[in-house]
Structure formats: C-alpha cells, structure tokens
Scaffold this active site. Structure first.
Site, PDB file in Angstrom:
ATOM      1  N   SER A  18       0.904  -1.125  -0.227  1.00  0.00           N
ATOM      2  CA  SER A  18      -0.079  -0.036   0.159  1.00  0.00           C
ATOM      3  C   SER A  18       0.887   1.312   0.040  1.00  0.00           C
ATOM      4  O   SER A  18       1.724   1.539   0.654  1.00  0.00           O
ATOM      5  CB  SER A  18      -0.824   0.063   1.176  1.00  0.00           C
ATOM      6  OG  SER A  18      -1.834   1.403   1.229  1.00  0.00           O
ATOM      7  N   LYS A  70     -13.660  -3.797   3.006  1.00  0.00           N
ATOM      8  CA  LYS A  70     -14.719  -2.728   2.683  1.00  0.00           C
ATOM      9  C   LYS A  70     -15.988  -3.196   2.994  1.00  0.00           C
ATOM     10  O   LYS A  70     -16.872  -2.243   3.355  1.00  0.00           O
ATOM     11  CB  LYS A  70     -14.379  -2.318   1.210  1.00  0.00           C
ATOM     12  CG  LYS A  70     -13.132  -1.704   0.866  1.00  0.00           C
ATOM     13  CD  LYS A  70     -13.103  -1.358  -0.526  1.00  0.00           C
ATOM     14  CE  LYS A  70     -11.658  -0.626  -0.917  1.00  0.00           C
ATOM     15  NZ  LYS A  70     -11.799  -0.010  -2.165  1.00  0.00           N
ATOM     16  N   ASN A  91     -14.601   2.459   2.667  1.00  0.00           N
ATOM     17  CA  ASN A  91     -12.994   2.508   2.349  1.00  0.00           C
ATOM     18  C   ASN A  91     -12.577   3.758   3.558  1.00  0.00           C
ATOM     19  O   ASN A  91     -11.452   3.584   3.571  1.00  0.00           O
ATOM     20  CB  ASN A  91     -12.546   2.758   0.969  1.00  0.00           C
ATOM     21  CG  ASN A  91     -12.760   4.384   0.549  1.00  0.00           C
ATOM     22  OD1 ASN A  91     -13.400   5.171   1.002  1.00  0.00           O
ATOM     23  ND2 ASN A  91     -11.613   4.843  -0.198  1.00  0.00           N
ATOM     24  N   ASP A 107     -13.644   6.475  -2.695  1.00  0.00           N
ATOM     25  CA  ASP A 107     -13.189   6.065  -4.155  1.00  0.00           C
ATOM     26  C   ASP A 107     -14.195   6.458  -5.162  1.00  0.00           C
ATOM     27  O   ASP A 107     -13.800   6.998  -6.048  1.00  0.00           O
ATOM     28  CB  ASP A 107     -13.505   4.470  -4.162  1.00  0.00           C
ATOM     29  CG  ASP A 107     -12.298   3.809  -3.522  1.00  0.00           C
ATOM     30  OD1 ASP A 107     -11.261   4.253  -3.638  1.00  0.00           O
ATOM     31  OD2 ASP A 107     -12.386   2.538  -2.904  1.00  0.00           O
ATOM     32  N   ALA A 131     -16.239  -6.624 -12.742  1.00  0.00           N
ATOM     33  CA  ALA A 131     -17.653  -6.390 -12.057  1.00  0.00           C
ATOM     34  C   ALA A 131     -17.315  -6.741 -10.593  1.00  0.00           C
ATOM     35  O   ALA A 131     -18.382  -7.036  -9.950  1.00  0.00           O
ATOM     36  CB  ALA A 131     -18.588  -7.452 -12.631  1.00  0.00           C
TER      37      ALA A 131
END
Length: 277
Positions: A18, A70, A91, A107, A131
């Site tokens: 990250s 999430k 998030n 996001d 998806a």
C-alpha cells in the site's frame, strides 16, 4: 521517537504494497501536523472486530480500508454514508469526537474528481471492465459523469445480475456484455478498467486506431499493457495513482478536518515512491 498525538492507518490483507502511508504522511508534513502518524496493519476479516475494538479512544482519527475489509467493516459502524451504502463498500472510517464510528466511500468522489481534473466532466456513454468492488464504485462515479448507457464487461452471470441491480439503484442505464468482447469498449469515449494485473493484456492487441479515455485503476506495475497500447494510439490515460491520490486527499480532509487537502504534495510523494520501486 516521540509518541504520536493522533493516528490513522490503512488496514487490509495483503497490505505491504500500500502507498497510503506515503501519501498521508506527506500530507501531514505539508499541513504542519507534526504530531500525526499514519501506518499500515495486516488485518483480515476475522481480525477486524478485535482490531477496531482495541483502538485507543481519542488517539485515532480514522482508518483507510482496502480488500477484503470494505464490506466487513460496515456492521462495526454507527453510521454509513449514502454513497457507501449504494456500493456496499466503506473505504474510510472516521472516529468522531463523541465516539461514533462513521463510514464513507471516497473511491467514488475520488474517481469523479480525477476525471474532472483531466477535463472529463460528461460523456455520452461509458464502459467498465470487470464487476468487482471497484467496478461498483466506478458505476456510482459514472452515474455523475455519464449521460447515457454504461456497458459492463463481465465473466459470470451472477456478476452481471449484480451490476444490473446496482445500475437500477443508481438510476443509471447499465447493460452487460461478455468479457471476451472487452476490447470493443476502448472505442467508446470512456472506459474504466477495474481488473487485476494482466487481466486486460489480451485486449491491447485488439484496439482501434483511436481509443478514447482509459482510466486503469492499477498503479503497479505501470503502465499496464492496455494503458501503454492506448497511449501509443493517442488515447487519454488515467492510472491508479490518479484515483489513489484523489480518494486519499478526501480521506485526509475527513481525518484532519482541514480543507483543502494537499493534493500536490500527496501526488508528488506517490510519484516519487513509484519511481523508486
């Protein structure tokens, strides 16, 4: 090292890759918040409730969440924003002064802001490759950008149903198409690729001469084969760092209560980190 006065962190599994600590700590320096510290913790779904329960009240400003947390974090929160509920993904968790835990999704507005920064404010049609959870956020963002139909290229009937249901909730015209036809998406005005590394490499060979705008949410390795092929043919390219920086600056604003957040400093830190490998 002095004890931090305020803390925040990103949680997920895996989490070592990250860039969020680089971005947020750069923001704290730019804002002159010497007592603030942002870290990273390897936390899976089973360990999340215990981790959140163990955070010291008054010390923690907020949390950033990546996969697979999430959705798992939502039952632990006192309040969830309409945007996060729409895409069933949080998030960002903010610890309020009164002890409440509030969840949001940056996001979605981050994706919109990144597009607008590049002059993409409205398109007559759009496409999404994939998806999963990021595709859901992409659809919610496209509900603010796309005036026409969004085509989602999917691998399974179940995912197709999920995308159609989400489009209906968002008031967005959505149709699905087989994944194998994904190369045709690039001929449209805007395509958002939300897939893992390598998933779209085959589409790079089937591009039209004049692709439109491609927003590929990956940032490592960069560029992806698809992004490189689109750029070579004159397409406009946005990458994962664009999304990461814009969503992170919104998180920083929520954690620190300081607006506007230092977007330029966070972007420069992210670019430097990626260049360093």
């Amino acid at each position: 090292m002095s004890t931090p006065q305020r803390r925040a962190a990103v949680l997920g599994s895996p989490i070592a890759h990250s860039l969020s600590p680089v971005l947020h700590n750069a923001a704290y320096r730019a804002l002159g918040l010497e007592g603030w510290e942002y870290g990273r913790f390897e936390v899976d779904e089973a360990g999340l409730p215990g981790f959140v329960a163990g955070l010291e009240p008054g010390l923690w400003a907020g949390l950033s969440l990546t996969m697979p947390l999430k959705r798992a974090v939502m039952p632990l929160l006192d309040e969830v924003s309409a945007t996060a509920r729409a895409v069933d993904a949080v998030n960002t968790v903010v610890f309020e002064a009164d002890g409440r835990r509030t969840g949001d999704n940056t996001d979605v507005p981050g994706l919109v802001a990144a597009l607008r920064e590049r002059g993409v404010a409205s398109v007559p049609a759009a496409a999404v490759l994939g998806a999963g959870a990021t595709a859901s956020s992409a659809l919610a963002a496209l509900a603010q950008v796309c005036t026409g139909e969004v085509t989602v290229y999917v691998r399974s009937l179940e995912r197709a149903r999920e995308m159609l249901a989400l489009g209906e909730r968002l008031g967005l015209a959505v149709r699905t198409a087989p994944w194998e036809q994904g190369a045709e998406a690039l001929a449209g005005p805007l395509t958002v690729s939300t897939t893992p590394v390598g998933a779209t490499d085959a589409f790079a060979e089937g591009l039209t001469a004049a692709p439109g705008v491609l927003f590929d949410v990956l940032y490592h390795p960069w560029p992806t084969a698809l992004a490189a092929a689109c750029a070579e043919r004159g397409g406009t390219i946005l990458g994962g760092l664009d999304l990461l920086v814009h969503q992170a600056v919104l998180q920083c604003e929520r954690f620190t209560r300081i607006t506007p957040g230092p977007l330029a400093a966070m972007r420069a830190a992210g670019e430097q980190a990626l260049a360093a490998g």
